[in-house]
Design a protein around this motif. Structure first.
Motif, PDB file in Angstrom:
ATOM      1  N   VAL A 171       0.861  -1.175   0.000  1.00 37.89           N
ATOM      2  CA  VAL A 171       0.000   0.000   0.000  1.00 37.89           C
ATOM      3  C   VAL A 171       0.902   1.231   0.000  1.00 37.89           C
ATOM      4  CG1 VAL A 171      -1.878   1.163   1.191  1.00 37.89           C
ATOM      5  CG2 VAL A 171      -1.614  -1.309   1.415  1.00 37.89           C
ATOM      6  N   ASP A 172       0.715   2.107  -0.953  1.00 38.75           N
ATOM      7  CA  ASP A 172       1.566   3.294  -0.973  1.00 38.75           C
ATOM      8  C   ASP A 172       0.963   4.390  -0.107  1.00 38.75           C
ATOM      9  OD1 ASP A 172      -0.397   4.588  -2.404  1.00 38.75           O
ATOM     10  OD2 ASP A 172       0.653   4.525  -4.314  1.00 38.75           O
ATOM     11  N   THR A 224      -1.047  -2.475  -4.644  1.00 45.50           N
ATOM     12  CA  THR A 224      -0.543  -3.277  -5.752  1.00 45.50           C
ATOM     13  C   THR A 224       0.012  -4.571  -5.177  1.00 45.50           C
ATOM     14  OG1 THR A 224       1.510  -2.041  -5.531  1.00 45.50           O
ATOM     15  CG2 THR A 224       0.075  -1.428  -7.353  1.00 45.50           C
ATOM     16  N   ALA A 225       0.058  -5.583  -6.018  1.00 52.46           N
ATOM     17  CA  ALA A 225       0.604  -6.861  -5.550  1.00 52.46           C
ATOM     18  C   ALA A 225       2.009  -7.047  -6.107  1.00 52.46           C
ATOM     19  CB  ALA A 225      -0.285  -8.006  -6.009  1.00 52.46           C
ATOM     20  N   SER A 226       2.878  -7.591  -5.265  1.00 54.12           N
ATOM     21  CA  SER A 226       4.175  -7.987  -5.804  1.00 54.12           C
ATOM     22  C   SER A 226       4.253  -9.503  -5.761  1.00 54.12           C
ATOM     23  CB  SER A 226       5.312  -7.371  -4.982  1.00 54.12           C
ATOM     24  OG  SER A 226       5.131  -7.637  -3.614  1.00 54.12           O
ATOM     25  N   ASP A 227       4.992 -10.059  -6.683  1.00 53.63           N
ATOM     26  CA  ASP A 227       5.093 -11.517  -6.797  1.00 53.63           C
ATOM     27  C   ASP A 227       3.745 -12.201  -6.893  1.00 53.63           C
ATOM     28  OD1 ASP A 227       7.983 -11.687  -6.574  1.00 53.63           O
ATOM     29  OD2 ASP A 227       7.685 -11.009  -4.530  1.00 53.63           O
TER      30      ASP A 227
END
Lengths: 119, 119
Positions: free
Chosen positions: B7-8, B14-17
DNA sequence: TGCAAAGGTAACCAAAAGGTAACTGGTTGT
DNA sequence: ACAACCAGTTACCTTTTGGTTACCTTTGCA
Protein backbone atom coordinates in the motif's frame (compact mmCIF):
# COMPACT_ATOMS: atom_id res chain seq x y z
CA UNK A 1 -9.60 -47.97 0.51
CA UNK A 2 -8.67 -51.56 1.13
CA UNK A 3 -9.78 -52.65 -2.31
CA UNK A 4 -8.23 -55.86 -3.49
CA UNK A 5 -8.72 -58.34 -6.26
CA UNK A 6 -9.58 -61.94 -5.55
CA UNK A 7 -8.87 -64.77 -7.94
CA UNK A 8 -10.88 -67.94 -7.60
CA UNK A 9 -9.81 -71.50 -8.50
CA UNK A 10 -10.99 -70.97 -12.04
CA UNK A 11 -8.89 -67.83 -12.45
CA UNK A 12 -11.87 -65.56 -12.26
CA UNK A 13 -11.15 -62.16 -10.85
CA UNK A 14 -13.44 -60.03 -8.74
CA UNK A 15 -12.80 -56.97 -6.61
CA UNK A 16 -13.77 -56.64 -2.99
CA UNK A 17 -14.21 -53.26 -1.33
CA UNK A 18 -14.13 -51.52 -4.67
CA UNK A 19 -14.33 -47.75 -4.66
CA UNK A 20 -17.92 -47.47 -5.66
CA UNK A 21 -18.19 -43.81 -6.36
CA UNK A 22 -15.69 -41.40 -4.86
CA UNK A 23 -13.47 -42.76 -2.16
CA UNK A 24 -11.80 -40.52 0.38
CA UNK A 25 -8.99 -39.31 -1.85
CA UNK A 26 -11.47 -38.34 -4.53
CA UNK A 27 -13.69 -36.56 -2.06
CA UNK A 28 -10.77 -34.67 -0.57
CA UNK A 29 -9.60 -33.64 -4.00
CA UNK A 30 -12.99 -32.23 -4.77
CA UNK A 31 -12.67 -29.95 -1.76
CA UNK A 32 -9.15 -28.61 -2.15
CA UNK A 33 -8.46 -29.60 -5.74
CA UNK A 34 -10.75 -27.22 -7.61
CA UNK A 35 -9.05 -24.80 -9.93
CA UNK A 36 -7.43 -22.09 -7.78
CA UNK A 37 -8.89 -23.44 -4.55
CA UNK A 38 -5.60 -24.60 -3.11
CA UNK A 39 -3.90 -21.36 -4.07
CA UNK A 40 -6.58 -19.29 -2.39
CA UNK A 41 -6.29 -21.22 0.85
CA UNK A 42 -2.56 -20.98 0.73
CA UNK A 43 -2.62 -17.22 0.24
CA UNK A 44 -4.75 -16.82 3.33
CA UNK A 45 -2.25 -18.64 5.51
CA UNK A 46 -0.73 -15.48 7.02
CA UNK A 47 -3.98 -13.86 8.00
CA UNK A 48 -7.08 -12.20 6.57
CA UNK A 49 -6.94 -10.88 3.04
CA UNK A 50 -9.36 -8.59 1.25
CA UNK A 51 -11.19 -9.63 -1.88
CA UNK A 52 -9.42 -7.41 -4.36
CA UNK A 53 -6.08 -8.18 -2.78
CA UNK A 54 -6.67 -11.84 -3.46
CA UNK A 55 -7.54 -10.94 -7.02
CA UNK A 56 -4.26 -9.08 -7.30
CA UNK A 57 -2.26 -11.88 -5.72
CA UNK A 58 -3.72 -14.55 -7.97
CA UNK A 59 -2.88 -12.88 -11.22
CA UNK A 60 -4.12 -15.73 -13.40
CA UNK A 61 -7.55 -16.13 -11.87
CA UNK A 62 -10.61 -14.06 -12.68
CA UNK A 63 -12.74 -12.30 -10.09
CA UNK A 64 -15.55 -14.66 -10.95
CA UNK A 65 -13.43 -17.72 -10.17
CA UNK A 66 -12.16 -16.31 -6.91
CA UNK A 67 -15.63 -15.28 -5.86
CA UNK A 68 -16.97 -18.72 -6.68
CA UNK A 69 -14.22 -20.54 -4.84
CA UNK A 70 -14.50 -18.31 -1.79
CA UNK A 71 -18.22 -19.07 -1.61
CA UNK A 72 -17.56 -22.79 -1.79
CA UNK A 73 -14.93 -22.52 0.92
CA UNK A 74 -17.25 -20.46 3.07
CA UNK A 75 -20.01 -23.03 2.64
CA UNK A 76 -17.61 -25.70 3.88
CA UNK A 77 -16.54 -23.60 6.83
CA UNK A 78 -12.99 -23.38 5.66
CA UNK A 79 -13.11 -19.63 5.27
CA UNK A 80 -14.98 -16.78 6.95
CA UNK A 81 -16.17 -13.62 5.30
CA UNK A 82 -16.18 -10.48 7.43
CA UNK A 83 -17.24 -7.00 6.47
CA UNK A 84 -14.75 -4.79 8.25
CA UNK A 85 -16.12 -1.43 7.21
CA UNK A 86 -18.95 0.15 5.33
CA UNK A 87 -18.06 3.49 3.78
CA UNK A 88 -15.20 2.37 1.67
CA UNK A 89 -16.62 -1.12 1.92
CA UNK A 90 -14.04 -3.69 2.82
CA UNK A 91 -14.33 -7.42 3.27
CA UNK A 92 -11.86 -9.77 4.84
CA UNK A 93 -11.52 -13.43 4.09
CA UNK A 94 -9.79 -15.60 6.65
CA UNK A 95 -9.16 -19.28 7.25
CA UNK A 96 -11.07 -21.11 9.94
CA UNK A 97 -9.31 -23.77 12.02
CA UNK A 98 -10.68 -26.31 9.61
CA UNK A 99 -9.37 -24.36 6.67
CA UNK A 100 -6.03 -24.11 8.37
CA UNK A 101 -5.98 -27.90 8.79
CA UNK A 102 -5.54 -28.24 5.03
CA UNK A 103 -2.44 -26.08 4.92
CA UNK A 104 -0.01 -28.87 5.64
CA UNK A 105 -1.17 -30.89 2.67
CA UNK A 106 -0.98 -27.86 0.43
CA UNK A 107 2.47 -26.95 1.62
CA UNK A 108 3.67 -30.50 1.05
CA UNK A 109 2.19 -30.33 -2.41
CA UNK A 110 3.97 -27.04 -3.06
CA UNK A 111 7.28 -28.51 -1.95
CA UNK A 112 6.76 -31.65 -4.00
CA UNK A 113 5.82 -29.58 -6.99
CA UNK A 114 8.82 -27.31 -6.68
CA UNK A 115 11.37 -29.98 -5.99
CA UNK A 116 10.26 -31.97 -9.02
CA UNK A 117 9.77 -28.82 -11.06
CA UNK A 118 6.37 -29.78 -12.32
CA UNK A 119 5.37 -27.85 -15.38
CA UNK B 1 4.47 -17.94 -3.56
CA UNK B 2 5.54 -14.95 -1.50
CA UNK B 3 2.85 -12.77 -2.99
CA UNK B 4 2.02 -9.74 -0.90
CA UNK B 5 0.11 -6.53 -1.26
CA UNK B 6 1.82 -3.18 -0.92
CA UNK B 7 0.00 0.00 0.00
CA UNK B 8 1.57 3.29 -0.97
CA UNK B 9 1.18 6.65 0.81
CA UNK B 10 -1.91 7.39 -1.21
CA UNK B 11 -3.56 4.16 -0.17
CA UNK B 12 -3.04 2.58 -3.55
CA UNK B 13 -2.68 -1.16 -3.47
CA UNK B 14 -0.54 -3.28 -5.75
CA UNK B 15 0.60 -6.86 -5.55
CA UNK B 16 4.17 -7.99 -5.80
CA UNK B 17 5.09 -11.52 -6.80
CA UNK B 18 1.57 -12.23 -7.85
CA UNK B 19 0.79 -15.72 -9.10
CA UNK B 20 0.74 -14.91 -12.76
CA UNK B 21 -0.63 -18.07 -14.17
CA UNK B 22 -0.43 -21.27 -12.17
CA UNK B 23 1.82 -21.21 -9.16
CA UNK B 24 3.31 -24.38 -7.73
CA UNK B 25 0.20 -25.49 -5.87
CA UNK B 26 -1.88 -25.11 -9.00
CA UNK B 27 0.63 -27.00 -11.08
CA UNK B 28 0.84 -29.80 -8.56
CA UNK B 29 -2.91 -30.07 -8.43
CA UNK B 30 -3.05 -30.44 -12.15
CA UNK B 31 -0.81 -33.48 -11.89
CA UNK B 32 -2.40 -35.39 -9.03
CA UNK B 33 -5.75 -33.62 -8.82
CA UNK B 34 -7.40 -34.85 -12.01
CA UNK B 35 -10.54 -36.87 -11.58
CA UNK B 36 -9.53 -40.35 -10.36
CA UNK B 37 -5.81 -39.65 -10.71
CA UNK B 38 -5.08 -39.65 -7.00
CA UNK B 39 -7.12 -42.79 -6.50
CA UNK B 40 -5.28 -44.60 -9.26
CA UNK B 41 -1.89 -43.75 -7.79
CA UNK B 42 -3.06 -44.76 -4.36
CA UNK B 43 -4.31 -48.13 -5.58
CA UNK B 44 -0.92 -48.88 -7.06
CA UNK B 45 0.85 -48.34 -3.77
CA UNK B 46 1.17 -52.02 -2.90
CA UNK B 47 2.64 -53.10 -6.20
CA UNK B 48 1.77 -53.59 -9.86
CA UNK B 49 -1.86 -53.91 -10.81
CA UNK B 50 -3.40 -55.03 -14.06
CA UNK B 51 -5.62 -52.82 -16.13
CA UNK B 52 -8.88 -54.60 -15.62
CA UNK B 53 -8.14 -55.03 -11.94
CA UNK B 54 -7.85 -51.27 -11.63
CA UNK B 55 -11.14 -50.96 -13.44
CA UNK B 56 -12.67 -53.34 -10.93
CA UNK B 57 -11.15 -51.57 -7.94
CA UNK B 58 -12.31 -48.15 -9.00
CA UNK B 59 -15.95 -49.00 -9.30
CA UNK B 60 -17.06 -45.49 -10.16
CA UNK B 61 -14.63 -44.80 -12.97
CA UNK B 62 -15.01 -45.85 -16.58
CA UNK B 63 -12.37 -47.74 -18.54
CA UNK B 64 -11.92 -44.68 -20.67
CA UNK B 65 -11.11 -42.49 -17.68
CA UNK B 66 -8.68 -44.97 -16.23
CA UNK B 67 -7.01 -45.48 -19.55
CA UNK B 68 -6.68 -41.74 -20.03
CA UNK B 69 -5.30 -41.13 -16.57
CA UNK B 70 -2.82 -43.97 -16.85
CA UNK B 71 -1.51 -42.51 -20.07
CA UNK B 72 -1.06 -39.11 -18.47
CA UNK B 73 0.74 -40.66 -15.54
CA UNK B 74 2.93 -42.69 -17.85
CA UNK B 75 3.78 -39.56 -19.83
CA UNK B 76 4.89 -37.93 -16.59
CA UNK B 77 6.94 -40.93 -15.56
CA UNK B 78 4.86 -41.60 -12.53
CA UNK B 79 3.70 -44.98 -13.76
CA UNK B 80 5.16 -47.69 -15.95
CA UNK B 81 3.25 -49.94 -18.27
CA UNK B 82 4.58 -53.45 -18.71
CA UNK B 83 3.21 -56.23 -20.86
CA UNK B 84 3.81 -59.28 -18.72
CA UNK B 85 2.59 -61.91 -21.14
CA UNK B 86 1.39 -62.36 -24.61
CA UNK B 87 -0.83 -65.41 -24.89
CA UNK B 88 -3.52 -64.28 -22.48
CA UNK B 89 -2.37 -60.71 -22.81
CA UNK B 90 -1.76 -59.03 -19.51
CA UNK B 91 -0.48 -55.59 -18.66
CA UNK B 92 0.84 -54.35 -15.37
CA UNK B 93 0.87 -50.80 -14.19
CA UNK B 94 3.28 -49.86 -11.44
CA UNK B 95 4.47 -46.71 -9.72
CA UNK B 96 7.89 -45.33 -10.48
CA UNK B 97 9.92 -43.79 -7.68
CA UNK B 98 8.60 -40.44 -8.73
CA UNK B 99 5.05 -41.73 -8.64
CA UNK B 100 5.70 -43.16 -5.24
CA UNK B 101 6.91 -39.76 -4.05
CA UNK B 102 3.34 -38.48 -4.31
CA UNK B 103 1.95 -41.16 -2.01
CA UNK B 104 2.59 -39.28 1.20
CA UNK B 105 0.54 -36.31 0.07
CA UNK B 106 -2.27 -38.58 -1.05
CA UNK B 107 -2.25 -40.50 2.18
CA UNK B 108 -2.35 -37.27 4.19
CA UNK B 109 -5.23 -36.17 2.05
CA UNK B 110 -7.02 -39.45 2.68
CA UNK B 111 -6.54 -39.10 6.42
CA UNK B 112 -7.64 -35.47 6.39
CA UNK B 113 -10.64 -36.38 4.34
CA UNK B 114 -11.64 -39.24 6.60
CA UNK B 115 -11.07 -37.48 9.88
CA UNK B 116 -13.21 -34.55 8.78
CA UNK B 117 -15.67 -36.82 7.06
CA UNK B 118 -15.76 -34.85 3.86
CA UNK B 119 -18.81 -35.60 1.79
C1' DT C 1 -19.23 -73.88 -31.16
C1' DG C 2 -19.76 -70.01 -28.72
C1' DC C 3 -19.06 -67.26 -24.83
C1' DA C 4 -16.00 -64.71 -21.61
C1' DA C 5 -11.94 -62.27 -20.40
C1' DA C 6 -7.92 -59.58 -21.59
C1' DG C 7 -6.62 -54.60 -22.93
C1' DG C 8 -7.95 -51.41 -25.02
C1' DT C 9 -10.15 -47.84 -29.11
C1' DA C 10 -13.70 -45.00 -31.42
C1' DA C 11 -17.71 -42.31 -31.87
C1' DC C 12 -21.12 -39.63 -29.93
C1' DC C 13 -23.25 -36.58 -26.78
C1' DA C 14 -24.62 -33.70 -22.65
C1' DA C 15 -23.14 -31.05 -18.99
C1' DA C 16 -20.05 -28.36 -16.54
C1' DA C 17 -16.31 -25.36 -16.27
C1' DG C 18 -14.14 -21.27 -17.03
C1' DG C 19 -12.79 -16.93 -19.62
C1' DT C 20 -14.16 -12.01 -20.97
C1' DA C 21 -16.19 -7.92 -20.55
C1' DA C 22 -19.48 -4.93 -19.07
C1' DC C 23 -22.20 -3.22 -15.35
C1' DT C 24 -23.90 -1.94 -10.33
C1' DG C 25 -23.90 1.33 -6.63
C1' DG C 26 -21.73 3.60 -3.31
C1' DT C 27 -17.30 6.45 -1.86
C1' DT C 28 -13.42 8.98 -2.10
C1' DG C 29 -9.67 11.55 -4.11
C1' DT C 30 -8.03 15.57 -7.57
C1' DA D 1 -16.87 16.78 -12.85
C1' DC D 2 -14.17 12.79 -13.52
C1' DA D 3 -11.73 8.94 -12.47
C1' DA D 4 -10.64 5.18 -9.47
C1' DC D 5 -11.53 1.76 -5.84
C1' DC D 6 -14.48 -1.31 -3.18
C1' DA D 7 -16.92 -5.98 -3.77
C1' DG D 8 -19.15 -8.26 -6.50
C1' DT D 9 -22.79 -9.69 -10.37
C1' DT D 10 -24.46 -10.74 -14.97
C1' DA D 11 -24.57 -12.32 -19.57
C1' DC D 12 -22.44 -14.63 -23.24
C1' DC D 13 -19.70 -17.92 -25.36
C1' DT D 14 -16.12 -21.57 -25.98
C1' DT D 15 -13.66 -25.39 -24.29
C1' DT D 16 -13.10 -29.29 -21.66
C1' DT D 17 -14.73 -33.09 -19.31
C1' DG D 18 -16.61 -37.26 -18.71
C1' DG D 19 -20.25 -40.79 -19.41
C1' DT D 20 -22.16 -44.43 -22.62
C1' DT D 21 -22.14 -47.72 -25.95
C1' DA D 22 -20.22 -50.40 -29.18
C1' DC D 23 -16.39 -52.52 -31.27
C1' DC D 24 -11.70 -55.05 -31.98
C1' DT D 25 -8.28 -59.03 -31.55
C1' DT D 26 -6.48 -62.92 -29.34
C1' DT D 27 -6.80 -66.74 -26.22
C1' DG D 28 -8.91 -70.11 -23.00
C1' DC D 29 -12.64 -72.81 -21.25
C1' DA D 30 -16.67 -75.97 -21.31
Amino acid sequence: MKARVNVDERGRRTASDACLEPCSIERGMRVIGGKWTGSIIYHLKDGPVRFNDLVRMLGGASKKMIDQRLKELEARNMVTRTVISERPIAVNYALTDFGRSALKILDDLRIWSESNNIT
